[in-house]
Motif scaffolding. Structure first.
Motif, PDB file in Angstrom:
ATOM      1  N   GLY A  37       0.846  -1.127  -0.024  1.00 49.59           N
ATOM      2  CA  GLY A  37       0.094  -0.061  -0.074  1.00 49.59           C
ATOM      3  C   GLY A  37       1.096   1.308   0.097  1.00 49.59           C
ATOM      4  N   ASP A  42       4.839   5.306  -1.714  1.00 44.61           N
ATOM      5  CA  ASP A  42       5.629   6.590  -1.316  1.00 44.61           C
ATOM      6  C   ASP A  42       7.119   6.491  -1.330  1.00 44.61           C
ATOM      7  N   GLN A  50       4.497   7.504   5.711  1.00 46.10           N
ATOM      8  CA  GLN A  50       3.742   7.754   7.268  1.00 46.10           C
ATOM      9  C   GLN A  50       3.818   6.739   8.101  1.00 46.10           C
ATOM     10  N   ASP A  51       3.801   5.426   7.541  1.00 48.78           N
ATOM     11  CA  ASP A  51       3.777   4.407   8.497  1.00 48.78           C
ATOM     12  C   ASP A  51       3.818   3.205   7.449  1.00 48.78           C
ATOM     13  N   ASP A  53       2.858  -0.570   6.437  1.00 43.63           N
ATOM     14  CA  ASP A  53       1.853  -1.680   6.672  1.00 43.63           C
ATOM     15  C   ASP A  53       2.194  -3.096   5.914  1.00 43.63           C
ATOM     16  N   ARG A 121      -8.662  -6.084  -3.731  1.00 48.06           N
ATOM     17  CA  ARG A 121      -9.833  -5.005  -2.834  1.00 48.06           C
ATOM     18  C   ARG A 121      -9.216  -3.703  -2.496  1.00 48.06           C
ATOM     19  N   ARG A 122      -7.921  -3.334  -3.066  1.00 47.21           N
ATOM     20  CA  ARG A 122      -7.590  -1.932  -2.562  1.00 47.21           C
ATOM     21  C   ARG A 122      -8.004  -0.929  -3.489  1.00 47.21           C
ATOM     22  N   ASP A 123      -7.909   0.298  -3.150  1.00 46.53           N
ATOM     23  CA  ASP A 123      -8.644   1.278  -4.232  1.00 46.53           C
ATOM     24  C   ASP A 123      -8.099   1.766  -5.443  1.00 46.53           C
ATOM     25  N   ASN A 127      -1.737   2.022  -5.032  1.00 48.31           N
ATOM     26  CA  ASN A 127      -2.058   1.752  -3.645  1.00 48.31           C
ATOM     27  C   ASN A 127      -2.022   0.144  -3.550  1.00 48.31           C
ATOM     28  N   ASP A 165     -17.708   1.317  -1.600  1.00 45.17           N
ATOM     29  CA  ASP A 165     -17.202   2.322  -0.456  1.00 45.17           C
ATOM     30  C   ASP A 165     -16.986   3.819  -1.096  1.00 45.17           C
ATOM     31  N   ARG A 171     -10.867   9.907  -1.648  1.00 44.27           N
ATOM     32  CA  ARG A 171      -9.799   9.538  -1.432  1.00 44.27           C
ATOM     33  C   ARG A 171      -9.028   9.957  -2.750  1.00 44.27           C
ATOM     34  N   ARG A 174      -8.065  13.346  -2.814  1.00 40.81           N
ATOM     35  CA  ARG A 174      -6.986  13.500  -1.727  1.00 40.81           C
ATOM     36  C   ARG A 174      -5.625  13.058  -2.599  1.00 40.81           C
ATOM     37  N   PHE A 175      -5.412  11.878  -3.000  1.00 46.03           N
ATOM     38  CA  PHE A 175      -4.217  11.439  -3.582  1.00 46.03           C
ATOM     39  C   PHE A 175      -3.650  12.201  -4.643  1.00 46.03           C
ATOM     40  N   LYS A 212      -6.322  15.762   4.800  1.00 42.12           N
ATOM     41  CA  LYS A 212      -5.165  15.416   3.973  1.00 42.12           C
ATOM     42  C   LYS A 212      -5.122  16.348   2.843  1.00 42.12           C
TER      43      LYS A 212
END
Ligand code: ATP
Ligand code: MG
Length: 457
Positions: A37, A42, A50-51, A53, A121-123, A127, A165, A171, A174-175, A212
């Motif tokens: 993701g 990034d 940011q983090d 996963d 399943r990811r958007d 990602n 969703d 989103r 946002r991206f 964001k």
């Protein structure tokens, strides 16, 4: 042994030691594990994630058995947080989302042993990439191609994905704002078609994405959100700003476009971006037309009207009380021009008293940005005054010039000790002393102020 999933082996990215370790431990125990993701995206883009996963074939209870410290973050969705040296890493089991019937959540989730099912399943394609040092980059939906094309594109059929969703609609914008990417044509069409479904999404989730977006390098993408019919649902006040002209010599944009310029010119902090977004929100409700020249508009009192609107808008979007308070104060004062009556230090001291030393720097940042979004005439008109205010404020801050009761050289206690009766008179006297000190800062001396005070007991 990890399946190879057509991984691009020669593709190497740098992953932190702890992530490598978590992946290693899972693999040694017979499971598959990948960084996935946002962190992969990034890193490829040269941005700091940011983090990190991790996605794995291990079931949540199996993950928990392998690590000392774990938190059940969202165990029913397969997520366990593994704590390593005070940093948390979300480890989520490969998952297939079931049917969606409420434009928000899948009715059920099912664990799977196949990474590709999880990536599906990811958007967005960018990602949906996974990385493992041994397998390389697993990119089943050409996320790399879309990174090269600078494109936000849904994994699979956009209409289906946004129907599942609706938050994904926001989103996408946002991206696009964070990365400076365009939105792929079919993805965009589906967004326009389905934007209304955002009404089913919780304010908390909207808040995260909208914040964001406005804190990104491209707050101008809010205009994309407007054209797609997104703001109509989540921030209709912005639509009214976009539809509010400013026929005045100071302006060259409508209120919405001007607002974007102001956001671009304030620092990218939460308080400043929200304050910039809402500073003129009161304008559409404050329009009057000039008596002599009816084509010319005025917006008298718009700052106050805006401050009254800001609280309810931000509460609706579930911002915290501290931010709401600061933003509301900034909206209220953003149009104050203390030196319009003359470039005198006393006018700035009174303004610092009224607005507050704590937010004066932020007020100046907003005033500066406000000019940047005006016509050449508008910029020129106020600029000298702004510079003067800024200079004077610096002097006040550096020299600890008194601008509020708490900074007076005498306190209520001093007055009582000198024989003043208690009650409201204390406040009245301090107020009067402050007025004098604002006029004449050199009076802020205990003896001088007590002498004045005694005449008022
Ligand atoms: P950020 O840098 O802002 O954290 P991110 O890509 O990590 O960006 P997150 O919201 O943290 O975004 O989500 C992590 C990953 O989970 C995404 O990259 C995406 O693969 C997936 N994801 C998150 N939200 C959704 C969603 N609503 N629908 C589908 N996939 C999602
Ligand atoms: Mg993330």
């Amino acid at each position: 042994m990890v399946k190879d999933y057509n991984g691009i082996k020669k593709f190497k990215i740098n992953i932190p030691k702890s992530v490598r370790m978590i992946i290693g431990i899972l693999e040694q125990n017979g499971y598959e594990a990948f960084a996935v993701g946002g962190c992969v995206r990034d890193t490829i883009l040269g941005r700091t994630p940011q983090d990190w996963d991790i996605t794995t074939s291990a079931l949540p209870h199996q993950v928990k058995e392998l690590f000392h410290r774990t938190i059940d973050t969202g165990i029913q969705h397969g997520t366990v947080t593994v704590m390593l040296q005070r940093t948390g890493y979300e480890v989520t089991t490969y998952r297939i989302d079931g049917e969606y019937n409420d434009s928000r959540h899948p009715d059920s989730v099912e664990f799977t042993a196949d990474l590709i099912e999880d990536l599906k399943r990811r958007d967005f394609t960018i990602n949906a990439m996974a990385y493992n040092p041994e397998v390389g980059l697993v990119d089943a939906f050409d996320g790399m191609g879309d990174i090269e094309k600078k494109m936000i594109k849904c994994v699979g059929q956009p209409k289906e994905r946004f129907t599942e969703d609706a938050l994904r609609i926001l989103r996408a914008v946002r991206f696009s704002a964070q990365l400076g990417f365009d939105i792929e044509e079919h993805t965009m069409e589906a967004m326009e078609l389905l934007a209304q479904n955002l009404e089913n999404i919780s304010a908390e989730r909207i808040h995260v994405e909208l914040e964001k977006l406005i804190m990104s390098n491209h707050p101008d993408k809010l205009i994309t959100a407007y054209h797609a019919g997104i703001t109509k649902v989540i921030l209709p006040e912005f639509d009214r700003m976009m539809e509010c002209l400013q026929n005045t010599p100071y302006h060259m944009y409508n209120v919405g476009e001007h607002t974007i310029k102001v956001m671009e010119n304030v620092p990218s902090t939460k308080v400043m971006r929200w304050a910039a977004l809402l500073h003129d929100v009161g304008k559409p409700d404050s329009v009057t037309y000039d008596k002599k020249d009816p084509s010319r508009m005025h917006f008298y009192g718009h700052a106050h009207v805006g401050a009254e609107m800001a609280g309810p808008i931000l509460r609706r979007l579930k911002l915290d009380n501290k931010t709401i308070k600061l933003v509301t104060r900034l909206v209220e004062c953003h149009d104050d021009r203390p030196v319009s009556k003359g470039m005198e230090p006393v006018n700035v001291r009174k303004s610092v008293h009224k607005i507050g030393k704590d937010i004066y720097q932020q007020y100046l940042q907003l005033v500066y940005a406000d000019f940047q979004g005006k016509s050449a005439y508008g910029k020129e008109k106020g600029y000298d005054g702004y510079l003067y205010e800024k200079e004077q404020f610096q002097y006040i801050a550096e020299n600890h010039i008194c601008t509020c009761k708490a900074e007076l050289a005498v306190s209520g206690k001093d007055l009582i000790a000198a024989g003043c009766s208690t009650g409201s008179i204390i406040g009245d006297i301090l107020k009067e002393l402050l007025n004098r000190v604002l006029e004449q800062p050199e009076l802020n001396d205990k003896k001088m102020l007590m002498d004045i005070a005694r005449t008022m007991f």
